[in-house]
Scaffold this motif. Structure first.
Motif, short mmCIF file in Angstrom:
data_model
loop_
_atom_site.label_atom_id
_atom_site.label_comp_id
_atom_site.label_asym_id
_atom_site.label_seq_id
_atom_site.Cartn_x
_atom_site.Cartn_y
_atom_site.Cartn_z
N GLY A 58 -1.93 0.21 -15.98
CA GLY A 58 -0.94 0.14 -14.91
C GLY A 58 -1.15 -0.97 -13.90
N TRP A 59 -2.05 -1.93 -14.18
CA TRP A 59 -2.27 -3.04 -13.27
C TRP A 59 -1.30 -4.19 -13.59
N ARG A 60 -1.04 -5.02 -12.59
CA ARG A 60 -0.27 -6.24 -12.77
C ARG A 60 -0.92 -7.33 -11.94
N ARG A 61 -0.62 -8.58 -12.28
CA ARG A 61 -1.16 -9.67 -11.49
C ARG A 61 -0.04 -10.51 -10.87
N SER A 62 -0.33 -11.05 -9.70
CA SER A 62 0.54 -12.00 -9.02
C SER A 62 -0.37 -13.15 -8.61
N GLY A 63 -0.45 -14.18 -9.45
CA GLY A 63 -1.45 -15.20 -9.26
C GLY A 63 -2.82 -14.59 -9.53
N LYS A 64 -3.75 -14.73 -8.59
CA LYS A 64 -5.07 -14.13 -8.72
C LYS A 64 -5.11 -12.71 -8.17
N TYR A 65 -4.00 -12.29 -7.61
CA TYR A 65 -3.92 -10.99 -6.96
C TYR A 65 -3.56 -9.92 -7.99
N CYS A 66 -4.41 -8.95 -8.21
CA CYS A 66 -4.15 -7.86 -9.16
C CYS A 66 -3.89 -6.58 -8.36
N TYR A 67 -2.86 -5.85 -8.73
CA TYR A 67 -2.49 -4.66 -7.97
C TYR A 67 -2.05 -3.53 -8.88
N LYS A 68 -2.19 -2.32 -8.39
CA LYS A 68 -1.85 -1.12 -9.15
C LYS A 68 -1.18 -0.12 -8.20
N PRO A 69 0.03 0.30 -8.48
CA PRO A 69 0.72 1.24 -7.59
C PRO A 69 0.01 2.57 -7.47
N THR A 70 0.01 3.12 -6.27
CA THR A 70 -0.49 4.47 -6.04
C THR A 70 0.69 5.41 -6.33
N MET A 71 0.81 5.80 -7.57
CA MET A 71 2.04 6.41 -8.08
C MET A 71 2.45 7.69 -7.36
N ASP A 72 1.48 8.53 -7.01
CA ASP A 72 1.83 9.82 -6.42
C ASP A 72 2.05 9.73 -4.91
N LYS A 73 1.92 8.52 -4.34
CA LYS A 73 2.13 8.35 -2.90
C LYS A 73 3.28 7.42 -2.56
N THR A 74 3.52 6.44 -3.41
CA THR A 74 4.52 5.43 -3.09
C THR A 74 5.93 6.01 -3.12
N CYS A 75 6.82 5.42 -2.32
CA CYS A 75 8.20 5.90 -2.24
C CYS A 75 8.98 5.59 -3.51
N CYS A 76 8.63 4.50 -4.17
CA CYS A 76 9.33 4.08 -5.39
C CYS A 76 8.31 3.88 -6.52
N PRO A 77 7.96 4.95 -7.24
CA PRO A 77 6.95 4.85 -8.30
C PRO A 77 7.32 3.78 -9.33
N MET A 78 6.33 2.98 -9.71
CA MET A 78 6.53 1.87 -10.64
C MET A 78 5.76 2.14 -11.93
#
Length: 521
Positions: A58-78
């Motif tokens: 469930g990770w993605r990268r934006s340049g060198k920035y890697c991020y993973k949504p906090t699915m059970d907390k975020t308003c719009c689960p990805m």
């Protein structure tokens, strides 16, 4: 024949923060949480194999920035979404996009038509995950060199306490050595042999034991034929001449994606379209020569489609987002023709650059990072067209590398209607955020209609088998030396970071936690 090994390595820096930020989808001010936009990893160096493992969690990268949504907390689960390119089934609207492009190249003159589907000059259709980093690393480890013995540490089953001591002896003073001997038991635990990592379970794709889905019109046709045959048999049994029945025209073979793309053009077409796949790390001459043209299209796209400010789409932003952070290249002898790594897929119309798809070619997939295009050509539905071209590229790669059959489209956000278009590429699968198995999207939609967040995997007994990590075995890069976290913790007893390391391990999973090098200052 021995399997070729990628000798590149991965160095990441985990950044912890639990604050919310403004959501780009529902516009809420502080209800979006993700590990990477607020909590993240900064990838100083990233191998293609490591990134493949990360996106499968469930990770993605934006340049060198890697991020993973906090699915059970975020308003719009990805939810991570992928399409089986090998078994692609084109929809009616997708065929229209392909036909429109062919008509435009052949004859021109379709500019007055409206874009097909969700695309128009005011809607950005394509991969929209343009994430601006909230944090940046203060360290530059992109050029750090590690000797082969150090790199092999993360994989060497015969790794011993003596080897650990030898690898860090240059960085240990007398006081540290005293701490080392007084912490013998901890070090012993830290230097245990690495367990053989269990192979990840196979994809939970379509059940091959179930009969394939069939179109309703085919079922109706078969019923009609059976009824006519039965009637004719009854008439003949009475010695009568059967009524002449209508002949059913046999269904023609379904046209493939390649059939549409390779449709012959007239001898003197109105326009010409040329596609170029150029590597950005290390940068090819073609990429360097087209850098300014590519940036100009990016800037125009961000200003007109996303309404960014001038400062938000300057060259520094472009470089950091779509050029820097490219994956380490790997070109094995039996790999893809282009090798693995990061590329720009350029679309040249009559010698003019009109669109660029930023792609990562990985061991099991082609991952779409971002797409930007000249809004002047929105009438050609370039978002959809580029996705279909990338699917065709995936199919081309699969012919040489059988395991490379998946097309990753980023995130599917069911709670955001304009982002549901990704589910129209069939067959597609969503990643379960709790067990990390793939579930057919048609099985997921009913769950997501009831709740924004869903486990997706219906097997309630299933668990995240890759989430059980022995923290002491995690490789740590500290003062340009590699040691296990168990030893690092023993040598730095005043550092209270065990909770942070545990969070990192659960998020990346056992396989990644044992193979990536976690930087600690």
């Amino acid at each position: 024949m021995a399997e070729e090994k990628d000798n590149s390595f991965t160095i990441v820096e985990y950044m912890r923060d639990h604050s919310g930020y403004k959501c780009g989808y529902c516009k809420s001010k502080d209800t979006n949480f993700s590990h990477g936009k607020t909590e993240c990893m900064w990838s100083h160096q990233m191998s293609v194999n490591a990134y493949q493992d990360l996106i499968d969690r469930g990770w993605r990268r934006s340049g060198k920035y890697c991020y993973k949504p906090t699915m059970d907390k975020t308003c719009c689960p990805m939810y991570t979404i992928k399409c089986d390119a090998f078994n692609l089934k084109l929809s009616k609207s997708q065929k229209k996009v392909l036909k429109r492009m062919h008509r435009y190249l052949s004859n021109g003159g379709v500019k007055e038509e409206k874009a097909i589907g969700n695309e128009n000059s005011k809607t950005a259709v394509g991969n929209e995950e343009y994430v601006r980093p909230k944090f940046e690393s203060k360290q530059d480890l992109s050029s750090i060199a590690l000797c082969k013995n150090d790199v092999d540490m993360a994989e060497n089953v015969g790794f011993t306490a003596h080897d650990v001591h030898g690898s860090i002896k240059t960085s240990l003073g007398n006081e540290a050595k005293k701490n080392l001997s007084s912490s013998k038991e901890v070090i012993k635990s830290a230097s245990q042999n690495l367990l053989v990592i269990k192979s990840q379970k196979g994809s939970a794709g379509p059940d091959l034991n179930r009969p394939p889905c069939r179109k309703a019109k085919d079922i109706r046709r078969e019923r009609r034929e059976a009824k006519l045959a039965k009637h004719a048999q009854e008439v003949m049994s009475r010695g009568e001449c059967p009524m002449e029945t209508k002949k059913i025209k046999p269904s023609s073979t379904e046209k493939t994606l390649e059939d549409f793309l390779n449709e012959p053009l007239p001898e003197n077409p109105a326009h010409t379209l040329e596609l170029k796949l150029v590597r950005i790390n290390p940068p090819e001459a073609t990429f360097r020569a087209s850098y300014n043209a590519s940036f100009a299209v990016f800037r125009k796209y961000q200003l007109q489609i996303h309404h960014d400010s001038e400062s938000e789409c300057d060259k520094m932003s472009y470089q950091g987002f779509l050029v820097d952070g490219a994956l380490s290249p790997w070109k094995p002898h039996f790999g893809p023709q282009y090798g693995y790594g990061s590329f720009h897929h350029q679309y040249w119309l009559d010698g003019r650059l009109v669109a660029v798809g930023v792609l990562d070619i990985l061991p099991h997939c082609l991952s779409s990072v971002y797409l930007y295009y000249d809004p002047e050509f929105s009438f050609l539905s370039l978002g959809t067209y580029a996705s279909l071209r990338e699917l065709a590229l995936t199919r081309e790669l699969q012919r040489r590398v059988s395991s490379l059959r998946w097309y990753y489209m980023g995130f599917y956000i069911h709670s955001c209607p304009k982002m549901r278009y990704k589910g129209k590429y069939t067959p597609s699968f969503l990643l379960c955020p709790e067990t990390y198995v793939w579930v057919p999207i048609e099985d997921c939609v009913p769950k997501l209609e009831e709740s924004k967040y869903s486990r997706l995997n219906e097997d309630l007994s299933a668990t995240d088998e890759d989430g059980q990590v022995d923290l002491s075995k995690i490789p740590i890069l500290h003062e340009q030396e590699l040691i296990r976290y168990g030893m690092y913790h023993a040598l730095n007893p005043d550092v209270d970071d065990e909770e942070e390391i545990k969070e990192y391990a659960v998020l990346v999973g056992m396989k990644s936690a044992y193979s990536m090098f976690l930087y600690r200052s």
